[in-house]
Design an enzyme around this catalytic site. Structure first.
Site, PDB file in Angstrom:
ATOM      1  N   ASP A  40       5.885  -8.954  10.383  1.00  0.00           N
ATOM      2  CA  ASP A  40       5.885  -8.196  11.643  1.00  0.00           C
ATOM      3  C   ASP A  40       6.659  -6.891  11.472  1.00  0.00           C
ATOM      4  O   ASP A  40       6.670  -6.044  12.361  1.00  0.00           O
ATOM      5  CB  ASP A  40       6.418  -9.048  12.806  1.00  0.00           C
ATOM      6  CG  ASP A  40       7.811  -9.580  12.534  1.00  0.00           C
ATOM      7  OD1 ASP A  40       8.338  -9.368  11.425  1.00  0.00           O
ATOM      8  OD2 ASP A  40       8.371 -10.220  13.446  1.00  0.00           O
ATOM      9  N   SER A  41       7.279  -6.709  10.298  1.00  0.00           N
ATOM     10  CA  SER A  41       7.871  -5.413   9.953  1.00  0.00           C
ATOM     11  C   SER A  41       6.800  -4.318   9.982  1.00  0.00           C
ATOM     12  O   SER A  41       7.119  -3.136  10.013  1.00  0.00           O
ATOM     13  CB  SER A  41       8.523  -5.475   8.564  1.00  0.00           C
ATOM     14  OG  SER A  41       7.623  -6.018   7.617  1.00  0.00           O
ATOM     15  N   ASP A  79       3.080 -13.326   9.745  1.00  0.00           N
ATOM     16  CA  ASP A  79       4.170 -13.599  10.690  1.00  0.00           C
ATOM     17  C   ASP A  79       3.637 -13.864  12.087  1.00  0.00           C
ATOM     18  O   ASP A  79       2.726 -13.168  12.553  1.00  0.00           O
ATOM     19  CB  ASP A  79       5.088 -12.359  10.795  1.00  0.00           C
ATOM     20  CG  ASP A  79       6.351 -12.496   9.969  1.00  0.00           C
ATOM     21  OD1 ASP A  79       6.712 -13.632   9.594  1.00  0.00           O
ATOM     22  OD2 ASP A  79       6.974 -11.450   9.693  1.00  0.00           O
ATOM     23  N   LYS A 109       4.427 -17.640   9.109  1.00  0.00           N
ATOM     24  CA  LYS A 109       5.900 -17.662   9.082  1.00  0.00           C
ATOM     25  C   LYS A 109       6.422 -17.455  10.496  1.00  0.00           C
ATOM     26  O   LYS A 109       5.847 -16.664  11.255  1.00  0.00           O
ATOM     27  CB  LYS A 109       6.447 -16.570   8.156  1.00  0.00           C
ATOM     28  CG  LYS A 109       7.980 -16.478   8.180  1.00  0.00           C
ATOM     29  CD  LYS A 109       8.544 -15.662   7.025  1.00  0.00           C
ATOM     30  CE  LYS A 109       8.528 -14.177   7.237  1.00  0.00           C
ATOM     31  NZ  LYS A 109       9.304 -13.699   8.420  1.00  0.00           N
ATOM     32  N   GLU A 111      10.375 -17.253  12.783  1.00  0.00           N
ATOM     33  CA  GLU A 111      11.828 -17.118  12.669  1.00  0.00           C
ATOM     34  C   GLU A 111      12.538 -18.198  13.489  1.00  0.00           C
ATOM     35  O   GLU A 111      12.118 -18.502  14.609  1.00  0.00           O
ATOM     36  CB  GLU A 111      12.259 -15.733  13.179  1.00  0.00           C
ATOM     37  CG  GLU A 111      11.758 -14.605  12.314  1.00  0.00           C
ATOM     38  CD  GLU A 111      12.258 -13.239  12.773  1.00  0.00           C
ATOM     39  OE1 GLU A 111      13.142 -13.151  13.653  1.00  0.00           O
ATOM     40  OE2 GLU A 111      11.751 -12.242  12.217  1.00  0.00           O
ATOM     41  N   GLU A 178      17.430 -14.607   4.895  1.00  0.00           N
ATOM     42  CA  GLU A 178      17.679 -13.155   4.946  1.00  0.00           C
ATOM     43  C   GLU A 178      19.155 -12.842   5.189  1.00  0.00           C
ATOM     44  O   GLU A 178      19.772 -13.368   6.120  1.00  0.00           O
ATOM     45  CB  GLU A 178      16.820 -12.521   6.055  1.00  0.00           C
ATOM     46  CG  GLU A 178      17.014 -11.008   6.153  1.00  0.00           C
ATOM     47  CD  GLU A 178      15.906 -10.275   6.877  1.00  0.00           C
ATOM     48  OE1 GLU A 178      14.911 -10.906   7.283  1.00  0.00           O
ATOM     49  OE2 GLU A 178      16.051  -9.051   7.033  1.00  0.00           O
TER      50      GLU A 178
HETATM   51  O1  KIV Z   1       8.535  -8.955   8.555  1.00  0.00           O
HETATM   52  C1  KIV Z   1       8.942  -8.967   7.378  1.00  0.00           C
HETATM   53  O2  KIV Z   1       8.642  -8.070   6.575  1.00  0.00           O
HETATM   54  C2  KIV Z   1       9.788 -10.070   6.966  1.00  0.00           C
HETATM   55  C3  KIV Z   1      10.482  -9.933   5.641  1.00  0.00           C
HETATM   56  C4  KIV Z   1      11.654  -9.068   5.838  1.00  0.00           C
HETATM   57  C5  KIV Z   1      10.840 -11.252   5.059  1.00  0.00           C
HETATM   58  O3  KIV Z   1       9.947 -11.026   7.674  1.00  0.00           O
END
Ligand code: KIV
Length: 272
Positions: A40-41, A79, A109, A111, A178
């Protein structure tokens, strides 16, 4: 052959993981990475937003699809965006299934540690492969200056250890850790039987992940201390644009080899 969870869990060498949001980047990484994350970055890196909270289902599905359809070998994770899973396991399952179906990715993924264990359990028992993410949780950070190392004091370290165990017990096949100090990353890695993927968590983890644009020198703003910059692609792009400006202004571009010629009279007759 596409990597499987079993390949990831039994790798004799540290797992090599990067983020990708587009088909061309995925095509470059495919031969080299064990796992590629559509993080989600994407909302910060590609869209210039100030937080990963700005990613939504539509954004994750769009980029997840581009990356997944290009991957021949690497395991692709997408994500779950902020707001799509935290409050209700049934809604989490509905959204996880949308992401899996519409992108064709290999896993999801999300969090959270102990607080998300029941949701992880619900998803894994419904056949959604889940990778956990503990330590610094970007979706919980509202201000960039609150990106801080986690687990430096004993009570926090204990809580993170419990988070890792809860995520494993809930059925996750791996965990991103992280921004934690090395001793804690080592203790967690030794205590769980699933691979730990570190980002700012030292080289003791079972694998490493970085945001690709950070390690390539293509992100806006300052990168965290844990990033090693392997290239300065931003500088190369700027250099190329400057050369283009100069070529256009001097009419050096387009040159003869970039220009279509009209057909000669005799060639036109042959073609007709
Ligand atoms: O969103 C992302 O890029 C991440 C990484 C920092 C692991 O979750």
């Amino acid at each position: 052959m596409k990597k499987t969870i079993s390949d990831l869990q039994n790798s004799p060498t540290p797992l090599v993981c990067l983020t990708a949001y587009t088909a061309p980047m995925m095509a470059i990484m495919d031969k080299h990475c064990d796992l590629v994350l559509v993080g989600d970055s994407v909302s910060m890196v590609l869209y210039g937003e100030d937080s990963t909270q700005k990613a939504d289902m539509e954004m994750m599905v769009r980029h997840g699809h581009a990356v997944s359809k290009t991957a021949q070998k690497a395991f692709v994770i997408v994500d779950m965006p902020y707001g799509s899973y935290e409050n209700d396991a049934v809604e989490a399952l509905k959204n996880a299934q949308i992401i899996m179906d519409k992108t064709g990715c290999d896993g999801i993924k999300l969090e959270g540690g102990k607080d998300q264990a029941s949701t992880i359990q619900y998803l894994t028992s419904n056949d959604i492969p889940i990778m956990g993410h503990i330590g610094l949780l970007p979706q919980s950070v509202n201000d960039i200056k609150d990106y801080k190392v986690q687990g430096r004091i004993e009570s926090e370290a204990k809580a993170l250890m419990n988070d890792a165990k809860a995520v494993e017990e809930a059925g996750a096949f791996g965990i991103v850790i992280e921004a934690v100090p090395e001793p804690l990353a080592a203790a967690i890695t030794a205590s769980v039987n699933i691979p730990t993927i570190g980002i700012g968590a030292s080289n003791v983890c079972d694998g490493q992940i970085l945001v690709s644009e950070d390690m390539l020198g293509l992100s806006l703003g300052r990168s965290p201390k844990f990033v090693k910059q392997y290239a300065n692609i931003g500088q190369q792009i700027e250099q190329s644009i400057k050369q283009y400006v100069s070529d256009v202004q001097s009419r050096a571009f387009p040159a003869a080899e970039n220009t279509y010629k009209a057909k000669k009279q005799n060639e036109l007759k042959k073609a007709s």
